[in-house]
Motif scaffolding. Structure first.
Motif, PDB file in Angstrom:
ATOM      1  N   ALA A 160      15.547  18.325  13.520  1.00 29.13           N
ATOM      2  CA  ALA A 160      15.882  18.650  12.129  1.00 29.13           C
ATOM      3  C   ALA A 160      17.168  17.925  11.773  1.00 29.13           C
ATOM      4  O   ALA A 160      18.134  17.927  12.549  1.00 29.13           O
ATOM      5  N   LEU A 161      17.173  17.298  10.617  1.00 29.79           N
ATOM      6  CA  LEU A 161      18.326  16.503  10.188  1.00 29.79           C
ATOM      7  C   LEU A 161      18.743  16.912   8.786  1.00 29.79           C
ATOM      8  O   LEU A 161      17.897  17.266   7.961  1.00 29.79           O
ATOM      9  N   THR A 162      20.048  16.862   8.528  1.00 30.50           N
ATOM     10  CA  THR A 162      20.528  17.139   7.172  1.00 30.50           C
ATOM     11  C   THR A 162      21.511  16.047   6.754  1.00 30.50           C
ATOM     12  O   THR A 162      22.020  15.290   7.591  1.00 30.50           O
ATOM     13  N   GLY A 163      21.809  15.981   5.483  1.00 28.88           N
ATOM     14  CA  GLY A 163      22.859  15.103   4.952  1.00 28.88           C
ATOM     15  C   GLY A 163      22.707  13.660   5.390  1.00 28.88           C
ATOM     16  O   GLY A 163      21.615  13.085   5.330  1.00 28.88           O
ATOM     17  N   LEU A 164      23.818  13.077   5.888  1.00 27.55           N
ATOM     18  CA  LEU A 164      23.805  11.663   6.262  1.00 27.55           C
ATOM     19  C   LEU A 164      22.883  11.377   7.444  1.00 27.55           C
ATOM     20  O   LEU A 164      22.427  10.259   7.622  1.00 27.55           O
ATOM     21  N   PHE A 165      22.633  12.397   8.268  1.00 29.29           N
ATOM     22  CA  PHE A 165      21.704  12.209   9.389  1.00 29.29           C
ATOM     23  C   PHE A 165      20.304  11.893   8.860  1.00 29.29           C
ATOM     24  O   PHE A 165      19.516  11.232   9.515  1.00 29.29           O
ATOM     25  N   LEU A 166      20.033  12.404   7.677  1.00 31.06           N
ATOM     26  CA  LEU A 166      18.732  12.204   7.064  1.00 31.06           C
ATOM     27  C   LEU A 166      18.724  10.937   6.210  1.00 31.06           C
ATOM     28  O   LEU A 166      17.778  10.164   6.205  1.00 31.06           O
ATOM     29  N   ASP A 167      19.837  10.726   5.496  1.00 30.94           N
ATOM     30  CA  ASP A 167      19.876   9.657   4.489  1.00 30.94           C
ATOM     31  C   ASP A 167      20.278   8.294   5.044  1.00 30.94           C
ATOM     32  O   ASP A 167      19.963   7.272   4.460  1.00 30.94           O
ATOM     33  N   LYS A 168      21.084   8.299   6.131  1.00 29.34           N
ATOM     34  CA  LYS A 168      21.581   7.020   6.648  1.00 29.34           C
ATOM     35  C   LYS A 168      20.978   6.721   8.009  1.00 29.34           C
ATOM     36  O   LYS A 168      21.346   7.343   9.011  1.00 29.34           O
ATOM     37  N   PRO A 169      20.069   5.744   8.069  1.00 29.12           N
ATOM     38  CA  PRO A 169      19.419   5.420   9.349  1.00 29.12           C
ATOM     39  C   PRO A 169      20.424   5.144  10.468  1.00 29.12           C
ATOM     40  O   PRO A 169      20.177   5.503  11.624  1.00 29.12           O
ATOM     41  N   ALA A 170      21.587   4.548  10.129  1.00 31.07           N
ATOM     42  CA  ALA A 170      22.565   4.213  11.180  1.00 31.07           C
ATOM     43  C   ALA A 170      23.127   5.486  11.822  1.00 31.07           C
ATOM     44  O   ALA A 170      23.416   5.518  13.022  1.00 31.07           O
ATOM     45  N   VAL A 171      23.293   6.535  11.015  1.00 32.19           N
ATOM     46  CA  VAL A 171      23.827   7.804  11.547  1.00 32.19           C
ATOM     47  C   VAL A 171      22.793   8.458  12.452  1.00 32.19           C
ATOM     48  O   VAL A 171      23.092   8.920  13.549  1.00 32.19           O
ATOM     49  N   LYS A 172      21.556   8.469  11.972  1.00 34.09           N
ATOM     50  CA  LYS A 172      20.470   9.035  12.777  1.00 34.09           C
ATOM     51  C   LYS A 172      20.362   8.294  14.115  1.00 34.09           C
ATOM     52  O   LYS A 172      20.230   8.898  15.175  1.00 34.09           O
ATOM     53  N   GLU A 173      20.480   6.977  14.036  1.00 36.68           N
ATOM     54  CA  GLU A 173      20.365   6.159  15.240  1.00 36.68           C
ATOM     55  C   GLU A 173      21.509   6.455  16.219  1.00 36.68           C
ATOM     56  O   GLU A 173      21.305   6.575  17.427  1.00 36.68           O
ATOM     57  N   GLU A 174      22.727   6.616  15.666  1.00 34.95           N
ATOM     58  CA  GLU A 174      23.876   6.937  16.530  1.00 34.95           C
ATOM     59  C   GLU A 174      23.636   8.274  17.251  1.00 34.95           C
ATOM     60  O   GLU A 174      23.901   8.415  18.441  1.00 34.95           O
ATOM     61  N   PHE A 175      23.113   9.241  16.502  1.00 35.19           N
ATOM     62  CA  PHE A 175      22.813  10.564  17.080  1.00 35.19           C
ATOM     63  C   PHE A 175      21.820  10.432  18.233  1.00 35.19           C
ATOM     64  O   PHE A 175      22.053  10.913  19.343  1.00 35.19           O
ATOM     65  N   LEU A 176      20.720   9.727  17.974  1.00 41.67           N
ATOM     66  CA  LEU A 176      19.678   9.610  18.996  1.00 41.67           C
ATOM     67  C   LEU A 176      20.165   8.804  20.199  1.00 41.67           C
ATOM     68  O   LEU A 176      19.857   9.126  21.348  1.00 41.67           O
ATOM     69  N   LEU A 177      20.977   7.757  19.935  1.00 43.07           N
ATOM     70  CA  LEU A 177      21.504   6.950  21.046  1.00 43.07           C
ATOM     71  C   LEU A 177      22.495   7.745  21.870  1.00 43.07           C
ATOM     72  O   LEU A 177      22.533   7.632  23.095  1.00 43.07           O
TER      73      LEU A 177
END
Ligand SMILES: [Zn+2]
Length: 183
Positions: A160-177
Motif C-alpha cells: 500500500a502506497l500513499t502520497g509521493l510513494f504513489l505519485d513519484k516512481p523514483a520514490v517508490k523505487e527507492e522504497f523497494l530498493l
C-alpha cells in the motif's frame, strides 16, 4: 456465553469425550482469542500521538522486518510474516517503536492481509501527514498451508502506497530498493 457456545462447538465436532487434554480447553481458547483480538480495544491512531518535530532530516525512513501474527477473518486461522514500512517525513518523525506498535494493534484484530496493509498506510498518513508512506507485507497463511489448497511455503505479498510513494516512481523505487537491500 462464549464458553457455552465453544462447548457446543467442540461437542458438535464430535471430538473424543474421553480425551482428558480437552478439559479446560474452552477456557484456554477464550484466553488465546482475547489476546489475539486485543487490538480491537485500542484506537490505532492514538499509537502515533507522540511525534517529534524534525526540520533537518527529510529523507526516507524505513523500518523493516517487523514480525506480526494476525488471525484471518475468513477462517479464524493465523497468518504471519513481516511488515516493511517506509515514509518521507514532513517535519515530523515518530519514535522507532511506534511502527511495530501500530502493526501490533492492527494485526491483533480479525484481519485480511490486504486490509491490514491498507490500514497501516492510511492511519499513518492521516495521523502523521508525511509526504508519503509505503507498506509491504509478506505473510504465510495457515488457511492455505494446512487446509484447502495445502500449499505450505507459499507467501502472499501486498503493498500500500500513499502520497509521493504513489505519485513519484523514483520514490517508490527507492522504497523497494531499500527493502531489497536489507532483506
Ligand atoms: Zn483465511
Amino acid at each position: 456465553m462464549l464458553q457455552d457456545a465453544l462447548d457446543v462447538m467442540l461437542s458438535d465436532l464430535v471430538l473424543p469425550q474421553n480425551e482428558h487434554h480437552l478439559e479446560g480447553t474452552t477456557d484456554r481458547v477464550i484466553k488465546a482469542w482475547e489476546e489475539l483480538f486485543s487490538g480491537i480495544h485500542t484506537d490505532a491512531k492514538s499509537v502515533l500521538n507522540t511525534a517529534f518535530e524534525e526540520n533537518h532530516y527529510d529523507q526516507m525512513i524505513c523500518v523493516a522486518d517487523i514480525d506480526f501474527v494476525s488471525i484471518c477473518a475468513h477462517h479464524l486461522l493465523p497468518f504471519f510474516g513481516k511488515v516493511h514500512f517506509g515514509y518521507l517525513p514532513n517535519k515530523k518523525v515518530v519514535g522507532l517503536s511506534k511502527i511495530p506498535r501500530l502493526v501490533e494493534v492492527l494485526s491483533h484484530r480479525p484481519q485480511i492481509q490486504e486490509q491490514l496493509t491498507q490500514q497501516i498506510a492510511n492511519i499513518f498518513q492521516e495521523a502523521m501527514q508525511p509526504l508519503g508512506c509505503g507498506v509491504m507485507i509478506e505473510a504465510a497463511h495457515t488457511c492455505v498451508s494446512i487446509r484447502g489448497a495445502r500449499k505450505a511455503g507459499s507467501k502472499m505479498i501486498t503493498t500500500a502506497l500513499t502520497g509521493l510513494f504513489l505519485d513519484k516512481p523514483a520514490v517508490k523505487e527507492e522504497f523497494l530498493l531499500t527493502l531489497k537491500g536489507i532483506r
